[in-house]
Design an enzyme around this catalytic site. Structure first.
Site, PDB file in Angstrom:
ATOM      1  N   GLY A  45      28.774  43.330  41.885  1.00 46.81           N
ATOM      2  CA  GLY A  45      27.486  43.808  42.361  1.00 46.81           C
ATOM      3  C   GLY A  45      27.382  44.078  43.841  1.00 46.81           C
ATOM      4  O   GLY A  45      26.504  44.831  44.274  1.00 46.81           O
ATOM      5  N   ILE A  64      30.017  44.287  36.613  1.00 44.74           N
ATOM      6  CA  ILE A  64      30.695  44.244  35.316  1.00 44.74           C
ATOM      7  C   ILE A  64      30.721  42.827  34.761  1.00 44.74           C
ATOM      8  O   ILE A  64      30.519  42.611  33.557  1.00 44.74           O
ATOM      9  CB  ILE A  64      32.137  44.773  35.463  1.00 44.74           C
ATOM     10  N   TYR A 119      27.917  50.971  39.712  1.00 46.49           N
ATOM     11  CA  TYR A 119      28.392  49.642  39.331  1.00 46.49           C
ATOM     12  C   TYR A 119      29.697  49.319  40.045  1.00 46.49           C
ATOM     13  O   TYR A 119      30.405  50.199  40.533  1.00 46.49           O
ATOM     14  CB  TYR A 119      28.558  49.527  37.812  1.00 46.49           C
ATOM     15  N   CYS A 120      30.000  48.013  40.085  1.00 46.55           N
ATOM     16  CA  CYS A 120      31.261  47.524  40.654  1.00 46.55           C
ATOM     17  C   CYS A 120      31.593  46.209  39.961  1.00 46.55           C
ATOM     18  O   CYS A 120      31.015  45.884  38.926  1.00 46.55           O
ATOM     19  CB  CYS A 120      31.157  47.373  42.171  1.00 46.55           C
ATOM     20  N   THR A 121      32.487  45.436  40.525  1.00 43.68           N
ATOM     21  CA  THR A 121      32.956  44.220  39.856  1.00 43.68           C
ATOM     22  C   THR A 121      31.859  43.175  39.714  1.00 43.68           C
ATOM     23  O   THR A 121      31.576  42.705  38.610  1.00 43.68           O
ATOM     24  CB  THR A 121      34.140  43.608  40.627  1.00 43.68           C
TER      25      THR A 121
END
EC number: 1.14.-.-
Length: 350
Positions: free
Chosen positions: A203, A228, A199-201
């Protein structure tokens, strides 16, 4: 010929934005798709965005588009319709709407053509960036968090992880995405039987990272659709527990979106609970670090007594002292001290 770049000073633009009465909506989006002529696409999009009074940061490359922008609330639906109509590949594109938004995220439009929309350092000609992991929706994310065979990998930088992350998520210690990719493969070598959730901020990083993991022999790979931002939004809409703890660092003037009430980071000066990033007020430093209100007052927004003293000097003396110093601002890293970067607010795609 229309002007295709900004000609007004940053100070004037910021003052204009702060004086606006109409609310703005902060939006982020990305799309991996082939752009034959990024320069021509950039110029056409610049005119479209300017006509709708859009501010923000947009990158284009042959591999696609990556954007973080601010749109007047009254123009959001027009912007959506025109973006979808601009290219068939963009029709129906997911737009991530900011969770904690004061509308003051950007005040100028910067649109650039780059080699990649995410600087990944990958030069393997056999790498297929389209062979990505499976998407996870909010309910599936929560189920994976309870699965003992699943490992969550945070594909953000250390200063992002420090203020917020999923429960028990693994940090890949690095200061750039290009550093993280080989480290992620190395760290997970003994866990190829596990379910890997990335995951990241928003995508864009975890989508490419999931393809890189699959390229390196990992078969059980997932990534969170919309990152997220979209996870938290959907979880709230669906009445699900939000399992992300703390604050989601964002790369604009806000520097963070509050996801949960927990404060998991600490002031880098006194150690008090705090998760508010700032840049040192000394123009010769601009260190990105976490500072509590007490220390902000004590050090006048600076990272140290030395910077506090220097920032109080006459402007000419400050310029004289800065002459010859290494250019670029810095990031505070608890384990490695100060690190150079080229922006006051670092760019996650560098």
């Amino acid at each position: 010929m229309p002007v295709l770049h900004n000609r007004i000073s940053n100070d004037a633009l910021k003052a204009k934005m702060l004086a606006e009465s109409e609310p703005r909506t902060t939006i982020s989006f990305y799309k991996y798709f082939h752009i034959a002529d990024p320069k021509a696409t950039r110029d056409a999009l610049y005119q479209l965005f300017t006509a709708l009074d859009v501010f923000g940061r947009v990158y284009l490359a042959h591999e696609g588009i990556n954007a973080q922008i601010s749109v007047p609330a009254s123009n959001v639906e027009t912007f959506r319709a025109q973006l979808y109509a601009f290219d068939p590949a963009l029709e129906g594109l997911r737009l991530n709407i900011a969770l904690d938004d004061d509308g003051k995220s950007f005040w100028v439009l910067r649109m650039k053509v780059r080699d990649r929309i995410v600087a990944d350092g990958i030069d393997d000609p056999h790498f297929d960036a389209s062979n990505v992991g499976e998407y996870l929706q909010a309910a599936e994310v929560n189920a994976m968090l309870d699965d003992p065979d699943a490992l969550f990998i945070d594909m953000r930088n250390h200063y992002e992880y420090e203020v917020g992350h999923f429960e028990n998520a693994l940090e890949i210690p690095a200061d750039t995405f290009r550093e993280q990719l080989p480290k992620a493969v190395e760290m997970m070598q003994a866990h190829k039987d596990k379910k890997i959730v990335m995951y990241c901020t928003g995508g864009i990083r975890c989508e490419k990272a999931s393809a890189w993991m699959k390229h390196n022999g990992f078969n059980k790979v997932w990534h969170i659709e919309g990152g997220i931002i979209e996870y938290a939004r959907k979880a709230r809409e669906q009445g699900l527990p939000v399992r992300f703890i703390g604050k989601n660092f964002v790369f604009d003037e806000r520097m963070g979106e509050r996801i949960s009430d927990e404060i998991i980071a600490h002031c880098h000066q006194c150690g008090a609970p705090c998760d508010s990033h700032t840049n040192c007020k000394n123009d010769g430093c601009h260190l990105l670090f976490i500072q509590c209100p007490v220390c902000a007052e004590k050090y006048k927004g600076c990272c140290s007594e030395i910077c506090c003293e220097e920032s109080a000097l006459p402007p000419e003396e400050q310029r004289r002292r800065r002459a010859g110093r290494e250019n670029g601002n810095k990031i505070f890293n608890k384990s490695r001290g100060r690190l150079n970067t080229t922006l006051g607010i670092p760019d996650p795609t560098e």
